[in-house]
Design a protein around this motif. Structure first.
Motif, PDB file in Angstrom:
ATOM      1  N   ILE A  65      59.105  43.351  50.941  1.00 38.05           N
ATOM      2  CA  ILE A  65      57.813  44.026  51.008  1.00 38.05           C
ATOM      3  C   ILE A  65      58.023  45.521  51.187  1.00 38.05           C
ATOM      4  CG2 ILE A  65      55.643  44.193  52.296  1.00 38.05           C
ATOM      5  CD1 ILE A  65      56.291  41.316  53.356  1.00 38.05           C
ATOM      6  N   ALA A  66      57.281  46.317  50.423  1.00 42.19           N
ATOM      7  CA  ALA A  66      57.309  47.772  50.593  1.00 42.19           C
ATOM      8  C   ALA A  66      55.916  48.242  50.972  1.00 42.19           C
ATOM      9  CB  ALA A  66      57.763  48.461  49.317  1.00 42.19           C
TER      10      ALA A  66
ATOM     11  N   VAL B  21      48.903  58.354  56.395  1.00 45.75           N
ATOM     12  CA  VAL B  21      47.915  57.283  56.269  1.00 45.75           C
ATOM     13  C   VAL B  21      48.205  56.106  57.201  1.00 45.75           C
ATOM     14  CG1 VAL B  21      47.167  57.826  53.906  1.00 45.75           C
ATOM     15  CG2 VAL B  21      49.073  56.239  54.261  1.00 45.75           C
ATOM     16  N   GLY B  22      49.348  56.112  57.866  1.00 47.43           N
ATOM     17  CA  GLY B  22      49.687  55.045  58.803  1.00 47.43           C
ATOM     18  C   GLY B  22      50.691  54.025  58.304  1.00 47.43           C
ATOM     19  N   LYS B  23      51.477  54.369  57.288  1.00 45.13           N
ATOM     20  CA  LYS B  23      52.480  53.447  56.753  1.00 45.13           C
ATOM     21  C   LYS B  23      53.542  53.095  57.791  1.00 45.13           C
ATOM     22  CE  LYS B  23      53.805  56.205  53.659  1.00 45.13           C
ATOM     23  NZ  LYS B  23      52.920  57.229  54.216  1.00 45.13           N
ATOM     24  N   SER B  24      54.089  54.107  58.442  1.00 45.41           N
ATOM     25  CA  SER B  24      55.158  53.853  59.416  1.00 45.41           C
ATOM     26  C   SER B  24      54.641  53.041  60.595  1.00 45.41           C
ATOM     27  CB  SER B  24      55.765  55.169  59.905  1.00 45.41           C
ATOM     28  OG  SER B  24      56.380  55.846  58.829  1.00 45.41           O
ATOM     29  N   THR B  25      53.430  53.334  61.029  1.00 48.81           N
ATOM     30  CA  THR B  25      52.823  52.535  62.106  1.00 48.81           C
ATOM     31  C   THR B  25      52.703  51.085  61.667  1.00 48.81           C
ATOM     32  OG1 THR B  25      51.591  54.453  62.898  1.00 48.81           O
ATOM     33  CG2 THR B  25      50.762  52.287  63.547  1.00 48.81           C
TER      34      THR B  25
ATOM     35  N   ASP C 200      57.438  44.101  64.313  1.00 50.12           N
ATOM     36  CA  ASP C 200      57.321  43.496  65.641  1.00 50.12           C
ATOM     37  C   ASP C 200      56.876  42.039  65.583  1.00 50.12           C
ATOM     38  OD1 ASP C 200      58.069  45.885  66.830  1.00 50.12           O
ATOM     39  OD2 ASP C 200      56.015  46.475  67.366  1.00 50.12           O
ATOM     40  N   VAL C 201      56.103  41.661  64.558  1.00 49.46           N
ATOM     41  CA  VAL C 201      55.554  40.296  64.516  1.00 49.46           C
ATOM     42  C   VAL C 201      56.207  39.393  63.476  1.00 49.46           C
ATOM     43  CG1 VAL C 201      53.329  40.983  65.468  1.00 49.46           C
ATOM     44  CG2 VAL C 201      53.627  40.923  62.994  1.00 49.46           C
ATOM     45  N   LEU C 202      56.928  39.954  62.527  1.00 48.79           N
ATOM     46  CA  LEU C 202      57.597  39.139  61.514  1.00 48.79           C
ATOM     47  C   LEU C 202      59.057  38.950  61.911  1.00 48.79           C
ATOM     48  CD1 LEU C 202      56.144  40.703  58.226  1.00 48.79           C
ATOM     49  CD2 LEU C 202      55.602  38.458  59.204  1.00 48.79           C
ATOM     50  N   SER C 203      59.346  37.810  62.485  1.00 48.15           N
ATOM     51  CA  SER C 203      60.712  37.585  62.965  1.00 48.15           C
ATOM     52  C   SER C 203      61.683  37.476  61.793  1.00 48.15           C
ATOM     53  CB  SER C 203      60.774  36.327  63.825  1.00 48.15           C
ATOM     54  OG  SER C 203      60.447  35.192  63.060  1.00 48.15           O
ATOM     55  N   GLY C 204      62.830  38.052  61.986  1.00 47.95           N
ATOM     56  CA  GLY C 204      63.878  37.988  60.978  1.00 47.95           C
ATOM     57  C   GLY C 204      63.774  39.010  59.867  1.00 47.95           C
ATOM     58  N   TYR C 205      62.796  39.900  59.929  1.00 39.80           N
ATOM     59  CA  TYR C 205      62.650  40.926  58.903  1.00 39.80           C
ATOM     60  C   TYR C 205      63.410  42.185  59.299  1.00 39.80           C
ATOM     61  CZ  TYR C 205      59.244  38.782  55.801  1.00 39.80           C
ATOM     62  OH  TYR C 205      58.628  37.981  54.872  1.00 39.80           O
ATOM     63  N   GLN C 206      64.144  42.729  58.349  1.00 36.40           N
ATOM     64  CA  GLN C 206      64.836  44.003  58.522  1.00 36.40           C
ATOM     65  C   GLN C 206      63.871  45.113  58.111  1.00 36.40           C
ATOM     66  OE1 GLN C 206      68.267  44.326  55.966  1.00 36.40           O
ATOM     67  NE2 GLN C 206      68.446  46.515  56.287  1.00 36.40           N
ATOM     68  N   VAL C 207      63.806  46.183  58.898  1.00 35.54           N
ATOM     69  CA  VAL C 207      62.956  47.327  58.576  1.00 35.54           C
ATOM     70  C   VAL C 207      63.839  48.453  58.053  1.00 35.54           C
ATOM     71  CG1 VAL C 207      61.401  49.083  59.510  1.00 35.54           C
ATOM     72  CG2 VAL C 207      61.198  46.710  60.275  1.00 35.54           C
ATOM     73  N   VAL C 208      63.492  48.978  56.890  1.00 36.31           N
ATOM     74  CA  VAL C 208      64.227  50.091  56.290  1.00 36.31           C
ATOM     75  C   VAL C 208      63.341  51.330  56.385  1.00 36.31           C
ATOM     76  CG1 VAL C 208      65.308  51.006  54.197  1.00 36.31           C
ATOM     77  CG2 VAL C 208      65.470  48.560  54.720  1.00 36.31           C
ATOM     78  N   GLU C 209      63.817  52.341  57.121  1.00 34.66           N
ATOM     79  CA  GLU C 209      63.018  53.550  57.295  1.00 34.66           C
ATOM     80  C   GLU C 209      62.880  54.307  55.981  1.00 34.66           C
ATOM     81  OE1 GLU C 209      64.813  56.545  59.851  1.00 34.66           O
ATOM     82  OE2 GLU C 209      66.794  55.961  59.159  1.00 34.66           O
ATOM     83  N   GLU C 210      61.886  55.176  55.937  1.00 32.55           N
ATOM     84  CA  GLU C 210      61.666  55.915  54.699  1.00 32.55           C
ATOM     85  C   GLU C 210      62.818  56.884  54.451  1.00 32.55           C
ATOM     86  OE1 GLU C 210      58.757  59.368  54.495  1.00 32.55           O
ATOM     87  OE2 GLU C 210      57.851  58.131  56.038  1.00 32.55           O
ATOM     88  N   PRO C 211      63.142  57.132  53.184  1.00 32.92           N
ATOM     89  CA  PRO C 211      64.286  57.975  52.826  1.00 32.92           C
ATOM     90  C   PRO C 211      64.264  59.362  53.464  1.00 32.92           C
ATOM     91  CG  PRO C 211      63.581  56.770  50.914  1.00 32.92           C
ATOM     92  CD  PRO C 211      62.556  56.501  51.987  1.00 32.92           C
ATOM     93  N   TYR C 212      63.107  59.947  53.650  1.00 29.23           N
ATOM     94  CA  TYR C 212      63.024  61.289  54.245  1.00 29.23           C
ATOM     95  C   TYR C 212      63.758  61.329  55.582  1.00 29.23           C
ATOM     96  CZ  TYR C 212      60.981  65.490  56.328  1.00 29.23           C
ATOM     97  OH  TYR C 212      60.805  66.710  56.934  1.00 29.23           O
ATOM     98  N   TYR C 213      63.472  60.366  56.451  1.00 38.98           N
ATOM     99  CA  TYR C 213      64.092  60.363  57.781  1.00 38.98           C
ATOM    100  C   TYR C 213      65.567  59.998  57.720  1.00 38.98           C
ATOM    101  CZ  TYR C 213      59.365  60.934  59.394  1.00 38.98           C
ATOM    102  OH  TYR C 213      58.092  61.417  59.596  1.00 38.98           O
TER     103      TYR C 213
ATOM    104  N   ARG D 166      64.389  39.046  53.627  1.00 36.68           N
ATOM    105  CA  ARG D 166      63.254  39.377  54.502  1.00 36.68           C
ATOM    106  C   ARG D 166      63.410  40.834  54.902  1.00 36.68           C
ATOM    107  NH1 ARG D 166      61.771  34.839  58.677  1.00 36.68           N
ATOM    108  NH2 ARG D 166      60.813  33.414  57.192  1.00 36.68           N
ATOM    109  N   ILE D 167      62.686  41.686  54.196  1.00 34.19           N
ATOM    110  CA  ILE D 167      62.890  43.121  54.400  1.00 34.19           C
ATOM    111  C   ILE D 167      61.568  43.871  54.217  1.00 34.19           C
ATOM    112  CG2 ILE D 167      63.582  43.520  52.004  1.00 34.19           C
ATOM    113  CD1 ILE D 167      65.805  45.400  53.174  1.00 34.19           C
ATOM    114  N   LEU D 168      61.379  44.885  55.046  1.00 34.43           N
ATOM    115  CA  LEU D 168      60.204  45.755  54.990  1.00 34.43           C
ATOM    116  C   LEU D 168      60.679  47.172  54.707  1.00 34.43           C
ATOM    117  CD1 LEU D 168      58.464  44.499  58.256  1.00 34.43           C
ATOM    118  CD2 LEU D 168      57.665  44.058  55.922  1.00 34.43           C
ATOM    119  N   PHE D 169      60.238  47.736  53.607  1.00 37.63           N
ATOM    120  CA  PHE D 169      60.596  49.105  53.244  1.00 37.63           C
ATOM    121  C   PHE D 169      59.440  50.040  53.596  1.00 37.63           C
ATOM    122  CE2 PHE D 169      63.106  46.562  50.310  1.00 37.63           C
ATOM    123  CZ  PHE D 169      64.348  47.180  50.362  1.00 37.63           C
ATOM    124  N   ASP D 170      59.733  51.072  54.375  1.00 37.53           N
ATOM    125  CA  ASP D 170      58.748  52.118  54.634  1.00 37.53           C
ATOM    126  C   ASP D 170      58.858  53.090  53.465  1.00 37.53           C
ATOM    127  OD1 ASP D 170      57.047  54.051  55.576  1.00 37.53           O
ATOM    128  OD2 ASP D 170      57.999  54.248  57.533  1.00 37.53           O
TER     129      ASP D 170
END
Length: 179
Positions: free
Chosen positions: A3-4, A11-15, A22-35, A71-75
């Motif tokens: 998921i991206a 607009v609140g993407k990072s939030t 915090d609620v999706l167990s087992g998901y890796q969070v990938v910070e946005e490229p800028y940071y 299971r991954i979340l892309f900011d």
């Protein structure tokens, strides 16, 4: 799911991505490229340039292409940076076309793009005039690209609105119904 989160600045993407993490167990969070690039010592110009967005786009493409987790979340994702490049007044259409071609395949590796639009009334105050204008242009381009699928991205898109908690619940409902 892969998921991206996509949307203009402030607009609140990072939030949202952290709320989902915090609620999706087992998901890796990938910070946005800028940071990630800042952490590596890259410095960006005070006023965003095409080169700044191209560097972030390249990192986003590389990050998405190299991600092996299921299971991954892309900011942010490549669509965000394509929209910024398209919204810049000094854009070069031939350069943009090359980037679109580079990004198409990796975008299709996503299972879902969560689009966070600029809301009316606006939830976040962006003080400088040009920042607001760019933000609106990017938002319009992302809507056209993702929601209307005018660019042929072809990835399922969920548009979310409301408070951070309402947005998290919208994504969770969508994921539950997709099972």
């Amino acid at each position: 799911m892969r998921i991206a989160l996509s949307g203009s600045h402030a607009v609140g993407k990072s939030t949202l991505v952290h709320g989902l993490g915090d609620v999706l167990s087992g998901y890796q969070v990938v910070e946005e490229p800028y940071y990630a690039l800042l952490d590596e010592g890259h410095s960006f110009s005070a006023e965003p340039t095409a080169e700044d967005f191209e560097i972030q786009l390249e990192r986003s493409i590389t990050s998405l292409a190299g991600a092996s987790a299921e299971r991954i979340l892309f900011d942010r994702c490549p669509a965000d940076y394509l929209a910024y490049l398209a919204a810049l007044p000094e854009r070069d259409p031939s350069t943009l076309a090359g980037w679109v071609a580079s990004a198409e395949d990796v975008l299709r590796r996503l299972d879902l793009i969560v689009y966070v639009p600029v809301e009316r009334p606006d939830r976040i105050e962006v003080p400088e005039i040009e920042g607001r204008r760019l933000r609106r242009r990017v938002d319009g381009t992302l809507r056209e690209m993702l929601v209307d699928d005018a660019w042929g991205v072809g990835v399922p898109v969920l548009e979310v609105r409301g408070t951070p908690e309402e947005r998290v619940r919208s994504v969770l409902r969508h994921l539950h119904s997709a099972r």
